[in-house]
Structure formats: structure tokens, C-alpha cells
Design a protein around this motif. Structure first.
Motif, short mmCIF file in Angstrom:
data_model
loop_
_atom_site.label_atom_id
_atom_site.label_comp_id
_atom_site.label_asym_id
_atom_site.label_seq_id
_atom_site.Cartn_x
_atom_site.Cartn_y
_atom_site.Cartn_z
N LEU A 69 11.04 14.24 -0.47
CA LEU A 69 10.75 13.07 0.41
C LEU A 69 10.11 11.89 -0.33
O LEU A 69 10.55 10.75 -0.16
N PRO A 70 9.08 12.09 -1.17
CA PRO A 70 8.47 10.93 -1.85
C PRO A 70 9.47 10.21 -2.75
O PRO A 70 9.43 9.00 -2.90
N ARG A 123 0.87 4.28 -2.72
CA ARG A 123 0.79 5.70 -2.33
C ARG A 123 1.93 6.48 -2.96
O ARG A 123 1.76 7.60 -3.44
N ASN A 124 3.10 5.87 -2.92
CA ASN A 124 4.30 6.55 -3.41
C ASN A 124 4.26 6.76 -4.92
O ASN A 124 4.65 7.81 -5.43
N GLU A 133 11.42 3.01 -5.12
CA GLU A 133 12.29 1.87 -5.45
C GLU A 133 12.03 1.48 -6.91
O GLU A 133 10.87 1.37 -7.30
N LYS A 136 12.59 9.92 -2.22
CA LYS A 136 13.54 9.19 -1.34
C LYS A 136 13.06 7.76 -1.09
O LYS A 136 13.85 6.84 -0.87
N TYR A 137 11.72 7.62 -1.12
CA TYR A 137 11.15 6.31 -0.77
C TYR A 137 10.90 5.45 -2.01
O TYR A 137 10.34 4.37 -1.93
N ARG A 189 0.83 -1.19 0.00
CA ARG A 189 0.00 0.00 0.00
C ARG A 189 0.87 1.25 0.00
O ARG A 189 0.58 2.24 -0.68
N ALA A 190 1.97 1.19 0.75
CA ALA A 190 2.91 2.31 0.79
C ALA A 190 3.47 2.56 -0.61
O ALA A 190 3.62 3.72 -1.05
N GLU A 191 3.73 1.49 -1.34
CA GLU A 191 4.29 1.63 -2.68
C GLU A 191 3.28 2.27 -3.63
O GLU A 191 3.64 3.14 -4.46
#
Lengths: 243, 811
Positions: free
Chosen positions: A115-116, A90-91, A121, A118-119, A86-88
């Protein structure tokens, strides 16, 4: 105007319920929510205080979990996804703009916007990050404030930084929660103008607002009352057109 | 007043709604306050409180020091010197002689070995000795009066004489001498303990009856000293000068031994309080420091708890600010809560302190002086009240500093959606670093103390002390001739060997380990001193009985024992020292066999053997195991029993009753009991430091978890933002732990620096209490790191495991 009949939905909610349970009572924040958001849509959600607007937006942004129902984003059901999945999503796909800006005071404007990325991948190179951050800041005309801290900026400026942060990752949809709630009317108008331009450029926007003036900027307007969607004026007229 | 009572009631009601906060605060603070108050009382007693004697500040302890070239020998006194000073001194208002000894109280059925003191009559007046019945010594018991009077202790009177009200005038027999009881000393008398390890006399006898040589310079005694009372305007230096001018000239004429270029006997006088306390004040200060550090850790914990509490009360404080409350009003509000909590903690802390003092008195009376006087007095209570007030003000002040009054006002103007107060990261980091620094420091100190204690406790003795017994007999006056004594010795040996279960038996002047030692110098042919070694006289079977290995040469044979030969056996360490000072210093121990060595008086001894070392916990630091053995026939025995057989005093008494009715048991102990007594202080140290260390670890765990948890609560909102932007849980955890670990690492580093500084300073004062052990230190640091990591992980995990919206809403 997007032809909803032929295009696939970006986001689909089916029979979504959200119930808050406490010791001796239950609060039904959302009941039987069915809606779809398509690419390029400019959607507003309005309603009186406590009607569930922000709850609905939080669910759309995968910040909260429905009690029951189905949520599909780009055709993928999110119910069985892990927290990291879910985090992915969102990102990669969602840009969120909060009423209270939600910037981190201890880091610079540049770092807040970055910041986004940075997360993300796989990791982006420093050059790629820099290009996207500056591009995003230029869109909101805040590139000259890179090294400032958020608490050194005005409310309007902070909101523009928050918008830049939401845009930096080139999300599929922008979720906007009361973007003008903490701003004066002049800054509010400026922010709305920015959002209008973004939608014209093709950005999908779903906005929660209680201000009917700003709700009118949207092409599709949903009214919520006691957790239920009262009407869908634009959808009805679209269906009429199709027929 | 009514308003104040209402405020207190409101505050108490508010606290009752947060039982977790109250219990944690009170638990943490009361425990540490209790320990601190006990440590404070101990320090107050040892360092500040005057001795319980009249004009205590004028009392001095008069001891002697033998200076021989560069060497200094202290701890033993010449009776000649003492008596000389006693009879001729002019600079003191009064002077008393004391010699501690023991004797068999033959007038009692069990004939117990009883501790006693031979004193001059001034002793009781100088110390204000409370007399329960009868009188103390007077001019009737002056020196050379030979009046056989006795004072007994209240304890002896109750336990052995059934509180007989007719005790005055009754006779007691000690050894062969009869004494008349003239008084009973009250149990409230605090006998000064300094030159003797345990001051617990049950009987006081006149000085005339001590039976030791006080005419020649041949012997020194360690259980004796003199107590003086300074005349007005007289200094210790003046009295010392008088002693030196009186005694040393006579010593130079009659007392010198050997050919050392410089020999002198000089005064080693000090005020009685310093003499009694000695180095124990450093121990007390160390305990106080430890307790103080614990309190600091506790305070850091509690400050953090107050922060959380303030965050909870934010809304209430905001409303008060709305209604016009100024900073001072908010301060009063917060301070009242802090005062209630601190007061409750103080009350419980006082109770804990009382228990701690009782515990200390019961377990540490052999380890620390004046413990019988230790109690929770008004000074300690006053200190507790002052500390409580101070702490409550500090907690309230710090909490208020962090609540920004302007920020409170601005909160009224915000919608309040998802806003979380963000505490300055410097404050956060300082809290964490200080927690870690203090806890690490305390753990390092306790680990050094524990290492030292363990080193002593685990150190092999060099022989097996199980099933080994020491028997000292009092043969009385019935065997005046050497030959009769030797025959008796042989007869006793034969009879004792017949007891069931005896595996080996030998004669020796002392057990292989004991408190105290006999020492003498060893010289080479050029009259150069090779060492000053403790010695034991033994027979031909001693090494077999004890289990010491002959490393070179041989042990004694029966001929040596019969002839009281001039052969000598050295321990390995003594032999090594002798070799180092002989020739080129590179010889082997075998080379010593057959070599001649000399006594201080020029007697020739021939080295016939070298044996393995014995580790005596009592004096190993000084002797390093260097010992000499001489041959002699004695009426003291070391007995090894077979496995599964136990030797009791009753067995000995039965045998003596049957074959040697006139002989009494002077002392009978197992060597393992002696060992236990010798290491008792170290055991106590080990347990105290273990408890302190665990307590420090517990407090540190609570503190670090609390601070990090508070940090994570404060950063909850920020974490919610990061999660909403797509940060995954591992990433957030890694960042959070990484950021939290920076101040933790800083705290570790600072504590190591402080530890090195403190160790360098403290080592010279309390070297015998500290040992460096990397394994112990590493274990403590590892435990703390694990706790710190866990403290960082769990609070953040809790937030990350929930939906981001809960963090954003600060739910």
C-alpha cells in the motif's frame, strides 16, 4: 551510540503544545515539548495512561497537528505544509506501526504491505514494488503468507505484517505505538527482538510503550507525565559525556 | 405491561437525543407511506371495490360493435338495435336505456346549457338511485308513454331552485318541451360514467323524449348505451348470443352499407365495473407501482439510517451483551425503536394520504372514474397498520443481521483503540446498487410519461387558437324549411360580423378541435374503402377564419355553400391516405384535384382542394389528422376576433335579444378553452409525473448520500490508515469515488434492463401514456449521475479534510 552534538537532528520539536478544546473545557495533552531524534536513535516514550504518549507519537507521525510550536523534519518546518505535502512526507520518511495493527481486512497481506508504495510518486514499476514487498516480508519472515487476508492470521503475525508495511518504503524513522499491546508475551518478545535487530541495522526507532521491560530495549528513554517530558536520562548522560 | 411502557419511554427518550435521525426517518417514510396509501386506496376502489349499486356484480354494459371485413368499429350504438333488445330480450332480469345529452334549461333566467340523461324507468331501480324528494321514474314513464316527467339533481335543486321544498310538481322547460318535476336525485348518487366522458347529469328525462332516430340504421350515437342486470345463472356470453341472434339478422336485411364482404353488428357486452374502469386500472396500477418503488427507495434509505444508528448504539448494545442479552433481547430493543418511528410515520402518512385523496378528487375527477367514491376507508387503514408492523420488523431484522453478536462480544475484549467495524462490501454495494436501480427506474418511467404529455401539450394545433371562438345556436322549431334556415344563417352571419372587433367569421358544424367527432367512410369507384374519416361542414370563409392553408386546389366559394355542393376538401393526411390507396400509390396531392370519391351510399363527391392538417389532441392517435370538409350553410359559427378584443356570451346575447329574440345560445366557448379541456388530462399527467420524478430524485439523493456517507463512515478507519501511509487526498478521492461508482454503474445497468422489459410489456397496454424521448431520458440520467457523484464526493471529502488521527480514532 550516536554523537548527537555533531550530527543534525532527523526530527526536532520545539515548544510543542497540543490542546483539545470542548464546549466548556480545555485539555492540555502536551505542554512545551522540546525534543530531537537523530538518525539511528532507539527512543522509548513511557508514562501512565493519559499522559500524552500516543498524542506525541501522532504528532511525530504528522497524523495530528500541534496547537502551537515548531516541528522540523530533516530541517523542514511542517507547519506551513499542505495536507498533500504532509502525506508525502509520511509516505517517504515515516513508517508507522500501530498497536491495533491497522491492516485492511479486505485486501491480501501482499496488498497491505504494498500500500505505501502504491502512493509513491513517481510511480514504481510492478517489478520494483514486488521486490520491495517480498524483501520486506522476508525481513519479518512472513513471505509465505502473501495471499492470506489479515483476519486469517494470528495477532503476532498481523503485527509482523504491520512492521513489514512500515518498512517497505525504507522510511527514515519508524514510529511504533505500543507494538506489544495486543500480543501475548511470547509474541511480544518476538516483535521486540525484530525491532532491536532493525535498530542494529541502522533503523531509527521511536517507540511508545507502557511496559518498562520493553522500554529498556531503547537506548534513550523519555518519561511523560501530564503532557510534559519529565526527564531525558540518555540525553543527560550524553551531554555529560560530551562535557 | 408496566415493563413495556417503561421500555417505550426509554426508547422514546433515546430517540429524542437523535432528532436528525428521527426527523429524516419519519419525513422520508411518512411522505412515501402517504403517497402509497393514496395509491392503494385508488387501486382498491378501481379494481376491487364493488360499484355502489345493488347486485353490482350482475350489472353489465351493453354496447355494439360494427364488424366490416377486418375492421372493427365500436363506441357508437344504433338506437334501433338497443330498442330491439330492450323490447324482446329474455335473458336479463332488467334492462335500462341511457342517452346522455344536453339542452338549454329555458325556464331559468340565464338559460344555461344543462347536462341531462334520457333513461328508461328501470334505470333508477337497477342503480339503487337515492331519491331525496319525490319519486323516480315508474311504469308511468315506460317507453311510448310520452309522459313528460323530470328528475333533477340535488345540486341543481340547491343552486338554481334555492332548495325549494315545493319543487315537486313544478315545471321546467328544456328546448321547447315542458316537463313536470317528479323527484330530486340525491347528491350521493354515483352516476356510472363510461360511455360518456363526464357523467354529471343534472336532469333525467324519460327515454321517449330523446328526439333521435330510433327507427332506421342511418345514424349511430356515441353518448348512449344500455345497462342490463343478468338473471341468476346467466352469463354475459348467453346475453351476447341473444343480442346477436335478435339484432344481426335485422341489420343484415336493413342496415348494411357498401359492399364489404362481411358486415355484422355484434354484442360488445362487459361487466359494468370493467366498462367504467376501462384502461384506467392500468393507470392506477402504474401509480401504485410508482408509489411502491418510492417506498422501496425510502426503505433502502431508512435501512441505511438504521445502520448508522446501530453503529452509534454499538456501545450500548455491547454493554447489554455483556450483561447477558441474547439476540432476541437486542432484536426487541431495536424493533421497539423501529416500531415507534414507523408508527409516527404511519400517522403522518395517513394525514398526507387524506390530503392527497382530496387533491386527487379535485383535480382528477375528469381523468379517472369513480373518484367521487374515493376515500380513506378501513381497508386502507388496516393496510397501513399491517405495512407499519411489517416495515418495523424488516428494519429491525436487517439491522440486527448486520450487528454480529459475536463481534459485539469480541469488542469487549479489544482495547477499542482505533478499531472500526468493517461492514461487508457486498452489503454496501448491494445497498448502493439497489438505490440507484430503483431511482433510475422511477425516473425513466416518469420521463417517458412526461415526454408523452409534453408531446401532446406542445404539439402545434395547425392554427392559432387565440382569439378564436365557437358559437352554437339553438334556433328552435321556427325554421323548418331548408331555405328559411339558410336565410337565417346568412342573416346571423351579417349581424355577427357587425360586432366590435370581429376579424373573420365563418359557419361550421363544429369547432376545429373538440371532444368527439362525426365520421363517415370514403370509397373509390370500385367501392373499395379508402378510409373512415371525421368530417366537418363549413362555409367558404372557414379556412381563412381558422387559419388553415390551402395546399392544393381551392376552398369553397359562396356558390358551393348556397348549393350544398357535392365538392369535398380533404386534409393533407386524408389526401395522402387516399393517394396511397389509389393507382400505384405514388401520386401527389395535386393529382387528387378533380378526382371523384364516393360515400358509403354511392354519392359522388369531387375533390376540389387539400388543406393543412389540424391536430386534435382528443383523437389524433386514431385519426392522425385525417379529415374531410363538406360545404353547407349552418347556424353554428367560428369567430376570429382581432388582437386585444374579447368576445363574451353577453355580447352574443345582446345581439340575439336585439335581432333574433327566439334564438338561444346553445354553446359558447373559446377554442383555447376547448384546447385546455382536451389536454387537461395530459397536463395533470405531466404535473403528477414531474412531482413523482422530483420526489424520486430527492429520495434518491437522500438515499445515495446516506448510503455513501454511511460507507465513508464505515471506511473512515480504513481511509485513516491509507492517509497515514501517505495517500494524498486526490488519490483517495479518486479511489473512493471509483470504488463507489462500480455499484452505481451496476444499478444503472440493471435499471435500464428492467426498464426495457417493463416498457415492452407496458407499451401495449398504455401506449398512449408513454413516449420515448432521448433528451428527456438523458437529462434524468444525467441528474442522477451528478447527484450520485456529489454523494460520493462530499462524505469522503469531509474525512480527508481532517487529520488522519481523527479517522483512525473514529472521531
Amino acid at each position: 551510540m550516536t554523537n548527537h552534538i555533531t550530527k543534525k537532528a532527523l526530527i526536532e520539536l520545539k515548544n510543542i503544545q497540543k490542546v483539545y478544546s470542548k464546549v466548556d473545557m480545555e485539555t492540555h495533552a502536551l505542554r512545551d515539548i522540546n525534543m530531537s531524534i537523530y538518525e539511528g536513535d532507539y527512543l522509548s516514550i513511557s508514562g501512565p495512561s493519559g499522559c500524552g504518549k500516543s498524542t506525541l507519537l501522532s504528532l511525530l507521525g504528522l497524523l495530528d497537528t500541534p496547537t502551537s510550536g515548531s516541528y522540523l523534519i530533516k530541517g523542514q518546518e511542517v507547519a506551513n505544509l499542505t495536507a498533500d505535502d504532509r502525506a508525502e512526507i509520511r509516505n517517504l520518511h515515516i513508517g508507522f506501526i500501530f498497536q491495533a495493527f491497522n491492516l485492511i481486512d479486505e485486501i491480501s497481506v501482499y496488498d497491505n504491505v504494498a500500500l505505501p508504495l502504491k502512493y509513491r510518486e513517481p510511480k514504481l514499476s510492478a517489478k520494483e514494488v514486488d521486490e520491495q514487498v517480498m524483501s520486506s516480508l522476508e525481513k519479518v519472515e512472513m513471505q509465505h503468507r502473501c495471499s492470506h487476508k489479515p483476519n486469517q492470521l494470528s495477532g503476532g503475525q498481523q503485527q509482523r505484517i504491520a512492521i513489514a508495511r512500515a518498512l517497505v518504503g525504507k522510511p527514515s524513522i519508524l514510529l511504533v505505538d505500543e507494538p506489544t499491546g495486543n500480543l501475548d508475551s511470547k509474541n511480544g518478545d518476538l516483535v521486540m527482538a525484530l525491532l532491536d535487530n532493525l535498530n542494529k541495522e541502522g533503523t531509527t526507532i521511536c517507540m511508545v510503550t507502557h511496559d518498562p521491560r520493553y522500554a529498556d530495549h531503547a537506548k534513550i528513554k523519555l518519561n511523560l507525565l501530564d503532557g510534559i517530558i519529565l526527564d531525558n536520562i540518555a540525553l543527560a548522560s550524553t551531554l555529560q559525556e560530551a562535557v | 405491561m408496566r415493563l413495556l411502557i417503561n421500555e417505550l419511554k426509554t426508547t422514546a427518550a433515546s430517540l429524542s437525543r437523535v432528532p436528525g435521525f428521527v426527523l429524516t426517518t419519519v419525513f422520508t417514510l411518512s411522505l412515501t407511506l402517504g403517497v402509497l396509501l393514496a395509491a392503494f386506496s385508488l387501486n382498491h376502489l378501481l379494481i376491487f371495490k364493488a360499484l355502489p349499486y345493488p347486485d353490482a356484480q350482475q350489472l353489465i354494459l351493453m354496447e355494439q360493435e360494427l364488424q366490416e371485413g377486418e375492421r372493427r368499429f365500436s363506441g357508437s350504438q344504433y338506437f334501433v338495435a338497443q330498442k330491439l333488445m330492450y323490447q324482446q330480450q329474455k335473458s336479463l332480469d332488467a334492462m335500462a336505456l341511457v342517452f346522455r345529452s344536453s339542452a338549454i334549461l329555458a325556464s331559468l333566467r340565464e338559460k344555461p346549457l344543462t347536462e341531462l340523461s334520457y333513461v328508461s324507468p328501470e334505470y333508477f331501480d337497477m342503480l339503487g338511485t337515492p331519491i331525496l324528494m319525490g319519486r323516480s321514474f315508474s311504469t308511468q314513464e315506460n317507453l311510448d308513454s310520452n309522459k313528460a316527467s323530470a328528475l333533477i339533481s340535488e345540486q341543481l335543486w340547491r343552486e338554481q331552485y334555492g332548495e325549494d321544498v315545493e319543487i315537486i310538481g313544478q315545471n321546467i322547460i328544456l328546448g321547447e318541451q315542458q316537463y313536470k318535476i317528479v323527484g330530486v336525485v340525491s347528491a350521493s348518487f354515483a352516476e356510472p360514467g363510461n360511455f360518456a366522458d363526464d357523467a354529471n347529469s343534472q336532469i333525467w328525462l324519460p327515454w321517449d323524449f330523446h328526439g333521435q332516430d330510433e327507427e332506421t340504421w342511418n345514424y349511430v350515437y356515441s353518448q348512449t348505451a344500455a345497462i342490463g342486470k343478468l338473471a341468476p345463472a346467466t352469463t354475459i356470453a348467453q346475453v351476447s348470443d341473444e343480442f346477436n341472434s335478435l339484432v344481426d339478422p335485422i341489420f343484415q336485411q336493413n342496415g348494411r352499407v357498401g359492399t364489404a364482404k362481411h358486415q355484422a353488428i355484434i354484442a360488445q357486452f362487459q361487466d359494468l365495473q370493467s366498462a367504467i374502469i376501462g384502461d384506467n386500472k392500468y393507470i392506477a396500477l402504474l401509480i401504485l407501482l410508482g408509489a411502491g418503488v418510492l417506498l422501496l427507495i425510502a426503505c433502502a434509505n431508512i435501512v441505511n439510517l438504521f445502520f448508522s444508528r446501530a453503529a452509534q448504539r454499538q456501545r450500548a448494545l455491547v454493554i447489554q451483551a455483556t450483561l447477558g442479552a441474547k439476540l432476541k433481547h437486542l432484536f426487541f430493543n431495536i424493533w421497539l425503536e423501529s416500531l415507534l418511528l414507523c408508527t409516527a410515520s404511519m400517522v403522518i402518512g395517513l394525514i398526507i394520504a387524506g390530503w392527497s385523496i382530496e387533491l386527487l378528487r379535485s383535480v382528477a375527477s375528469h381523468a379517472l372514474p369513480r373518484l367521487a367514491e374515493l376515500s380513506l376507508d378501513l381497508t386502507a387503514v388496516a393496510f397501513a397498520c399491517l405495512l407499519t408492523l411489517t416495515l418495523s420488523l424488516i428494519f429491525a431484522f436487517i439491522t440486527l443481521r448486520l450487528i454480529n453478536h459475536k463481534q459485539l462480544i469480541s469488542q469487549l475484549q479489544s482495547s477499542g483503540k482505533g478499531t472500526g467495524a468493517q461492514i461487508n462490501s457486498k452489503v454496501r454495494n448491494a445497498l448502493v446498487a439497489s438505490q440507484i436501480c430503483l431511482a433510475t427506474l422511477l425516473l425513466l418511467v416518469t420521463s417517458l410519461v412526461m415526454s408523452n404529455a409534453l408531446n401532446v401539450l406542445n404539439h402545434p394545433l395547425g392554427f392559432d387558437d387565440e382569439n378564436l371562438y365557437n358559437l352554437k345556436l339553438d334556433i328552435g322549431e321556427g325554421y323548418p324549411e331548408k331555405e328559411s334556415k339558410m336565410q337565417l344563417s346568412r342573416d346571423l352571419l351579417i349581424q355577427l360580423q357587425t360586432m366590435n372587433g370581429v376579424e373573420q367569421i365563418s359557419r361550421a358544424s363544429n369547432p376545429p378541435i373538440r371532444r368527439g367527432s362525426n365520421n363517415t367512410g370514403l370509397f373509390n369507384s370500385d367501392n373499395v374503402k379508402l378510409g373512415h374519416f371525421s368530417f366537418v361542414t363549413i362555409d367558404d370563409n372557414y379556412f381563412n377564419t381558422v387559419g388553415l392553408k390551402v395546399l392544393a386546389g381551392r376552398s369553397y366559394n359562396q356558390q358551393d355553400v348556397r348549393d350544398d355542393s357535392d365538392n369535398i376538401v380533404l386534409s393533407k393526411t386524408a389526401a395522402t391516405k387516399v393517394i396511397a390507396d389509389t393507382g400505384d400509390g405514388k401520386g401527389k396531392i395535386e393529382d387528387l384535384i378533380g378526382q371523384a370519391v364516393y360515400s358509403a351510399g354511392g354519392d359522388i363527391w369531387t375533390v376540389i382542394g387539400v388543406v393543412s392538417d389540424v391536430y386534435n389532441p382528443y383523437n389524433h392517435e386514431r385519426t392522425q389528422g385525417a379529415m374531410m370538409y363538406f360545404s353547407s350553410s349552418r347556424t353554428n359559427f367560428v369567430i376570429r376576433m382581432q388582437n386585444g378584443h374579447v368576445l363574451t356570451k353577453s355580447d352574443i346575447l345582446r345581439l340575439l335579444d336585439e335581432h333574433f329574440a327566439e334564438i338561444k345560445v346553445w354553446q359558447f366557448t373559446s377554442v383555447s378553452d376547448i384546447h385546455e379541456q382536451l389536454v387537461y388530462q395530459k397536463q395533470l399527467t405531466l404535473w403528477l409525473s414531474l412531482v413523482l420524478g422530483l420526489f424520486a430524485l430527492l429520495l434518491a439523493a437522500i438515499g445515495i448520500y446516506g448510503v455513501i456517507s454511511y460507507n465513508s463512515q464505515m471506511r473512515r478507519y480504513e481511509l485513516g490508515i491509507r492517509m497515514s501511509l501517505g495517500a494524498k487526498s486526490k488519490r483517495i478521492l479518486a479511489e473512493f469515488i471509483g470504488e463507489s461508482f462500480a455499484p452505481i454503474a451496476a444499478g444503472f445497468f440493471l435499471s435500464l434492463v428492467l426498464a426495457v422489459i417493463l416498457y415492452s410489456y407496458a407499451q401495449q397496454h398504455i401506449n398512449q401514456w408513454l413516449s420515448f424521448d432521448w433528451l428527456m431520458i438523458s437529462s434524468c440520467l444525467l441528474a442522477l449521475i451528478v447527484i450520485a457523484l456529489a454523494a460520493c464526493y462530499f462524505p469522503a471529502r469531509k474525512i480527508i479534510a481532517s487529520d488522519p488521527i481523527q479517522a483512525l480514532r473514529n472521531e
